[in-house]
Enzyme design. Sequence first.
Site, PDB file in Angstrom:
ATOM      1  N   GLY A 130     -53.098 113.924  74.557  1.00 10.67           N
ATOM      2  CA  GLY A 130     -53.747 113.290  75.453  1.00 10.67           C
ATOM      3  C   GLY A 130     -53.960 113.933  76.618  1.00 10.67           C
TER       4      GLY A 130
ATOM      5  CB  SER B 119     -29.978 131.624  77.243  1.00 11.75           C
ATOM      6  OG  SER B 119     -29.362 130.699  78.002  1.00 11.75           O
TER       7      SER B 119
ATOM      8  CB  VAL C 152     -32.139 128.766  71.920  1.00  3.37           C
ATOM      9  CG1 VAL C 152     -32.848 128.764  70.886  1.00  3.37           C
ATOM     10  CG2 VAL C 152     -32.657 127.395  72.584  1.00  3.37           C
ATOM     11  N   GLY C 153     -30.551 131.216  71.626  1.00 11.24           N
ATOM     12  CA  GLY C 153     -30.302 132.258  71.056  1.00 11.24           C
ATOM     13  C   GLY C 153     -28.603 132.677  70.389  1.00 11.24           C
ATOM     14  CG  LEU C 154     -25.690 133.198  73.206  1.00 12.25           C
ATOM     15  CD1 LEU C 154     -24.690 132.830  74.129  1.00 12.25           C
ATOM     16  CD2 LEU C 154     -25.548 134.621  72.690  1.00 12.25           C
ATOM     17  CD  GLU C 155     -26.714 125.759  70.430  1.00 11.63           C
ATOM     18  OE1 GLU C 155     -27.652 125.309  69.594  1.00 11.63           O
ATOM     19  OE2 GLU C 155     -26.602 125.098  71.564  1.00 11.63           O
TER      20      GLU C 155
ATOM     21  N   GLY D 285     -36.589 131.176  76.348  1.00  7.31           N
ATOM     22  CA  GLY D 285     -36.771 130.210  77.316  1.00  7.31           C
ATOM     23  C   GLY D 285     -38.003 129.455  76.930  1.00  7.31           C
TER      24      GLY D 285
ATOM     25  CG  HIS E   1       1.889 115.260  71.356  1.00 10.00           C
ATOM     26  ND1 HIS E   1       1.753 116.548  71.699  1.00 10.00           N
ATOM     27  CD2 HIS E   1       2.725 115.254  70.048  1.00 10.00           C
ATOM     28  CE1 HIS E   1       2.431 117.271  70.781  1.00 10.00           C
ATOM     29  NE2 HIS E   1       3.117 116.527  69.986  1.00 10.00           N
TER      30      HIS E   1
END
Length: 461
Positions: A118, A179, A181-184, A268, A442
Amino acid sequence: MNKNLTFDSIIIGSGQAGNPLAFFLAAQGETVALVEKGKLGGTCVNTGCTPTKTYVASARRAWELTQSKRLGIHTSSTPEIDLKQIWQQKENLIDSTRAGLQQGLEENKQIKVFNGVGKFLQPNLIQVGDDQLEAKKIYINVGTRPRIIPGFENTRYFTNESILELKEIPNHLLIVGGSYVGLEFAQIFKRLGSKVTVLEKGERIIHQEDPDHSQLVQEMLEAEGVQFELHSTCLSGKNWGKSQVKVQIDCHGEKKAVRGSHLLLATGREPNTDLLQLELAKVNTDERGFIRVSEKLETNIKGIFALGDCNGKGAFTHTAFHDFEIIKDHVSGAKKKKIRDRILNYALYIDPPFARAGITKTQALNSNKSYLFAEMPMSQINRAKEKGEMQGKMEVLVEEKSGVIAGAMICGPGADEIIGIFLTAMYGNLHVDVLKNGVFTHPTVTELIPTLLQSLQPLKK
């Protein structure tokens, strides 16, 4: 070319704000044009939360098998990882979600879907392919895309989107960017059998978090075998042979190179607003391309609104959906909801997860207010001990004058769910004593929240 197809509203982008908005406006009797250049559902459904958390779950199962011996469960063989099956499971889930959305849109006679990019021709006129769409109100929900940093243009690389199409486990995955995305993906592929090296230009990973939290997460991932190269500046990449890639880095002035089989750029995201020809509508953006909006999400042009990641007011599915709630609130006439009302919260879906709500310790120390602070390591919590997962901790910040919770961090089993306890208290503006005097089930991690709050002390530098 079809000229001036007229609608009450046009929505550009079928993400987590655009889709519910289309159905809501249709239910109000409006005619709605929904424009989508890609697959219905947006980032979360297609390349974000749904597929990545499916991979996290599979990686968790693989990790559990490798850890079973220390809990008294002995397996006779090494787990066999079938990435094709993991991929297919992810695809099935995405297809099911998208099919439900497709059916709902097709059955709604008030909504017409247009496939294509669009572009504004003027403030109330959009072109999509051969069609020109006109409406008094236009809602922009175009999201973001992976940002590719200079120096890697001619390198074989993956993004968070394309790496989800792999059918074979990488031998050695290089990840540029330390960050979320990279760490996951670092933990996912390490648990699935890859060697993983994370290259981060800063002095620490997840730099927006408190320094000790960055260190905590790094140590957790290092314990699983993920390798880190910090202070990795002047990065550039090149193909190495027929199948490998090489990343050249400058660490503390020492130039070196790291070679791997696959390269993921997790550096990013940038908004898709450059596709819209916003200059023809005279819609203002900031220096990064995010659309400037008011507290009710309206741009500088009356009748044009921006929702979701493209307005720079949040980078999460839950903030995008809240943007829809703000528009819904104003359309319905209540006009009470605003961007400023929401409390920042998110989770980093490593395992165990890292979750945050409200302000950080660093922000508290830099403010003019006085805060109380308490922390508790997971190693002191019975439920974590029983599960054999004692990494991480809980922290809480309380505004001393008012006694309300200002921030919380949990890293450990169930953190992404438990953070909701603190969020509920924060949204309810509850005095900290309400939680401190609570009695929770508990054995859970949550039951230690009152004990945590009993140890509050003035926050000091």
